[in-house]
Design a protein around this motif. Structure first.
Motif, PDB file in Angstrom:
ATOM      1  N   ALA A 168       0.818  -1.162   0.057  1.00 20.89           N
ATOM      2  CA  ALA A 168      -0.030   0.139   0.018  1.00 20.89           C
ATOM      3  C   ALA A 168       0.698   1.092  -0.109  1.00 20.89           C
ATOM      4  CB  ALA A 168      -0.974  -0.060   1.263  1.00 20.89           C
ATOM      5  N   ALA A 199      -0.938  -5.119   2.129  1.00 22.85           N
ATOM      6  CA  ALA A 199      -1.214  -3.757   2.601  1.00 22.85           C
ATOM      7  C   ALA A 199      -1.822  -3.888   4.021  1.00 22.85           C
ATOM      8  CB  ALA A 199      -2.552  -3.244   1.847  1.00 22.85           C
ATOM      9  N   PRO A 216      -3.629   5.583   2.579  1.00 27.01           N
ATOM     10  CA  PRO A 216      -4.508   4.190   2.696  1.00 27.01           C
ATOM     11  C   PRO A 216      -5.293   4.093   3.728  1.00 27.01           C
ATOM     12  CG  PRO A 216      -1.922   4.158   2.809  1.00 27.01           C
ATOM     13  CD  PRO A 216      -2.230   5.564   3.321  1.00 27.01           C
TER      14      PRO A 216
END
Length: 446
Positions: free
Chosen positions: A35, A54, A377
């Protein structure tokens, strides 16, 4: 000694550590998740390595991946930053067993101070004042009732391995006690894999004050002043400042010296923070954070010391080049945590930052990893920057902070900048000495 370091963290603290490494001539390797592939701090690192997907459980919390990343890149040390693996005793032990340096105290010290019962016992032995309570495991039996009657209601049931505001319940009446113990045990087991709970007297209107220490491996240790972190929401800090308002300096000096004694007894090495509740002109120890704190910046501003550089230097085996008599505190500093979240309902606001223009000018500092075009994110903590102000007086620091917040332009996502501006306008805050319940009570009254 080491000359290459793996940064096992992300965001603004990763960039902060990179800068300290460059100042000391230490090569750095940036660990990152999928991410964070396009983040500026990944591109600016001398070397970078992807450690997983991520979700943090598959990257920044993956102990084996982090250790492997250090080994394959030739890093001799690992800096965990804060959050993630920074207070994970097992990870620190793995690093030690691999022959690498963990930038922080030894794993045994992290484990001892991470257990709130063990930590409290250590502080009592060192003469550090603690919240009155029972220093032992509490179970839902008649013995618990007798123990708590001797302490006096209200009390707070806490998870021994807890943190982050989880695993705590306030009990004001006997009839609610057994259910509260059982519920807290269940929550603690689920959240921390440790169902042990203990009890302390509940302080109704305290402030949150903390004392910063720094120690080397040769028994040298100093305390670097105190911070007030009372502006909180759900036990998460929002605004921090140094020094605390209306806390007697003689009291801080006395307790600070006791914290130093405790560190020497523990064999503590590195930066650490003793957290206290302050009420009725008394400080009561609640826990120790065995890592760098988010709010270390305000201590840097009033002492003129680079705490991250000192953290790296003592990890490399250097002796402290400062003594307690060398440390002085000048002016006042305030930090606002800038989060990507709705300022009204606090829902996270991830997404692309279309335009980013941080403030500048005398007495302002911005610690951030964000720039225009950055995509926040959805997987991690919502903090995207820290705005820090400094002034000769608290009033000047507040005025500079207000000016900085008004200059701060962020487009494309929501931030809590309007919330900070509203807090700084409140009479209670401007007078100082607000309790840990100030923000939540004010929000509830709006």
């Amino acid at each position: 000694m080491f000359d290459k370091l793996l940064i096992a963290n992300r965001g603004e603290i990763a960039l902060r550590i990179q800068r300290a490494c460059k100042a000391l001539g230490i090569g750095c390797v940036q660990a990152y998740s999928e991410a964070d592939t396009g983040a500026d701090y990944v591109r600016t690192a001398e070397q970078a390595i992807c450690v997983g997907a991520a979700p943090s459980s598959r990257s920044y919390l993956d102990k084996a991946a982090m250790l492997l990343a250090a080994e394959v890149t030739g890093a001799q040390a690992i800096h965990p930053g804060y959050g993630f693996l920074s207070e994970n005793a097992e990870f620190a032990r793995w690093v030690e067993e691999a022959g690498l340096i963990f930038v922080g105290p030894l794993s045994g010290v992290i484990r001892r101070m991470g257990d709130k019962i063990c930590a409290k016992r250590a502080m009592i032995e060192a003469g550090v004042p603690c919240v009155p309570g029972f220093v032992g495991e509490l179970t839902a039996t008649r013995d618990a009732l007798e123990i708590i009657r001797s302490i006096g209601f209200p009390v707070i049931i806490k998870a021994a391995g807890g943190g982050g505001g989880r695993g705590m319940r306030v009990v004001r009446e006997e009839k609610d006690l057994m259910a509260a113990i059982a519920a807290t045990q269940q929550e603690a087991e689920k959240a921390f894999a440790n169902g042990t709970v203990y009890v302390e007297r509940y302080l109704d209107n305290p402030r949150h004050v903390e004392i910063q220490i720094l120690a080397d491996k040769y028994g040298n240790c100093v305390w670097l002043g105190a911070r007030d972190c009372s502006v909180q929401r759900r036990h998460q800090k929002v605004i921090e400042e140094a020094p605390p308002v209306d806390v007697p300096q003689r009291l801080l000096a006395d307790v600070g010296s006791r914290c130093v004694a405790a560190c020497k007894a523990l064999g503590y090495v590195g930066l650490g923070t003793f957290e206290f509740l302050f009420e009725d002109n008394q400080l009561f120890f609640i826990e120790m954070n065995t890592r760098l704190q988010v709010e270390h910046t305000v201590t840097e501003m009033i002492t003129g010391l680079d705490l991250v550089q000192y953290q790296l230097r003592v990890a490399r085996g250097e002796r402290l080049d400062i003594e307690q008599k060398d440390i002085s505190f000048v002016g006042h500093s305030i930090e606002c945590r800038i989060n990507a979240e709705d300022p009204l309902d606090f829902r996270p606001s991830p997404g692309r930052v279309d335009f980013w223009q941080p403030p500048g000018g005398p007495g302002l500092r911005v610690d951030t990893h964000v720039s225009s075009g950055y995509v926040v994110p959805a997987f991690y903590d919502s903090m995207i920057a820290k705005l820090i102000s400094f002034g000769r007086t608290r009033e000047e620091a507040i005025a500079r902070m207000q000016g900085g917040l008004r200059q701060f332009v962020v487009e494309g996502i929501k931030t809590n900048i309007p919330l900070h501006l509203s807090i700084l306008e409140q009479d209670k805050f401007r007078k100082g000495a607000v309790s840990i319940h100030f923000l939540e009570k004010w929000l509830a009254s709006k």
